[in-house]
Design a protein around this motif. Structure first.
Motif, PDB file in Angstrom:
ATOM      1  N   LEU A   1       1.366   7.789  -6.101  1.00  0.00           N
ATOM      2  CA  LEU A   1       0.345   8.820  -6.311  1.00  0.00           C
ATOM      3  C   LEU A   1       0.856  10.187  -5.901  1.00  0.00           C
ATOM      4  N   ALA A   2       1.584  10.269  -4.789  1.00  0.00           N
ATOM      5  CA  ALA A   2       2.114  11.556  -4.332  1.00  0.00           C
ATOM      6  C   ALA A   2       3.126  12.106  -5.330  1.00  0.00           C
TER       7      ALA A   2
ATOM      8  N   TYR B   1       8.566  -0.229  -7.080  1.00  0.00           N
ATOM      9  CA  TYR B   1       7.339  -0.893  -7.492  1.00  0.00           C
ATOM     10  C   TYR B   1       7.503  -2.395  -7.318  1.00  0.00           C
ATOM     11  N   TYR B   2       6.619  -2.976  -6.549  1.00  0.00           N
ATOM     12  CA  TYR B   2       6.605  -4.427  -6.393  1.00  0.00           C
ATOM     13  C   TYR B   2       5.727  -5.015  -7.488  1.00  0.00           C
TER      14      TYR B   2
ATOM     15  N   GLN C   1       0.829  -1.202   0.000  1.00  0.00           N
ATOM     16  CA  GLN C   1       0.000   0.000   0.000  1.00  0.00           C
ATOM     17  C   GLN C   1       0.861   1.249   0.000  1.00  0.00           C
ATOM     18  N   GLY C   2       1.966   1.193   0.719  1.00  0.00           N
ATOM     19  CA  GLY C   2       2.864   2.344   0.797  1.00  0.00           C
ATOM     20  C   GLY C   2       3.457   2.716  -0.540  1.00  0.00           C
ATOM     21  N   GLN C   3       3.794   1.739  -1.343  1.00  0.00           N
ATOM     22  CA  GLN C   3       4.350   2.049  -2.669  1.00  0.00           C
ATOM     23  C   GLN C   3       3.302   2.737  -3.526  1.00  0.00           C
ATOM     24  N   ARG C   4       2.051   2.341  -3.390  1.00  0.00           N
ATOM     25  CA  ARG C   4       0.968   2.941  -4.172  1.00  0.00           C
ATOM     26  C   ARG C   4       0.777   4.399  -3.760  1.00  0.00           C
TER      27      ARG C   4
END
Length: 125
Positions: free
Chosen positions: A48-49, A64-65, A41-44
């Motif tokens: 976005l930021a 990116y995983y 979730q943190g990578q997403r």
């Protein structure tokens, strides 16, 4: 029925101990999966930021995983199996009191109608 004996109710402290220990056991088992979820979730959110800010350097530095297995492999390479348990102490410090109270209150409230139905006086202690 006459002659039916009610099981002695567990005390509130014993209910709290059972709830607290079960919460700690749960987090000890579930924490690695929660670690994977949080990292994915943190990578997403980082992606976005970076897109919103328009900073191409940030966009390139976001990891990116490809999926859960890729995420697990990368985390394992960082620090071995210990990587999946970073922060477990904080989760257990939070889990014990929260689960202790919830289990004791739920057990006491759920047992109250049964005791009243059988004609016994209901006393939480």
């Amino acid at each position: 029925e006459e002659g039916e004996r009610l099981e002695p109710r567990p005390s509130v402290p014993s209910l709290m101990l059972a709830g607290g220990l079960s919460g700690c056991a749960y987090w000890s088992i579930a924490f690695p999966m929660d670690c994977l979820r949080a990292n994915m979730q943190g990578q997403r959110l980082s992606s976005l930021a970076a897109k919103r800010s328009g900073d191409s350097r940030q966009t390139q530095s976001v990891q990116y995983y490809k999926g859960m297995i890729d995420c697990a492999q990368r985390l394992y390479r960082q620090a071995g199996i210990r990587r999946f348990y970073w922060g477990l102490q904080a989760a257990i410090l939070r889990a014990f009191p929260a689960n202790a109270v919830v289990f004791a209150v739920y057990s006491s409230v759920a047992a109250a109608p049964l005791w009243r139905q059988r004609g016994a006086a209901w006393d939480p202690e």
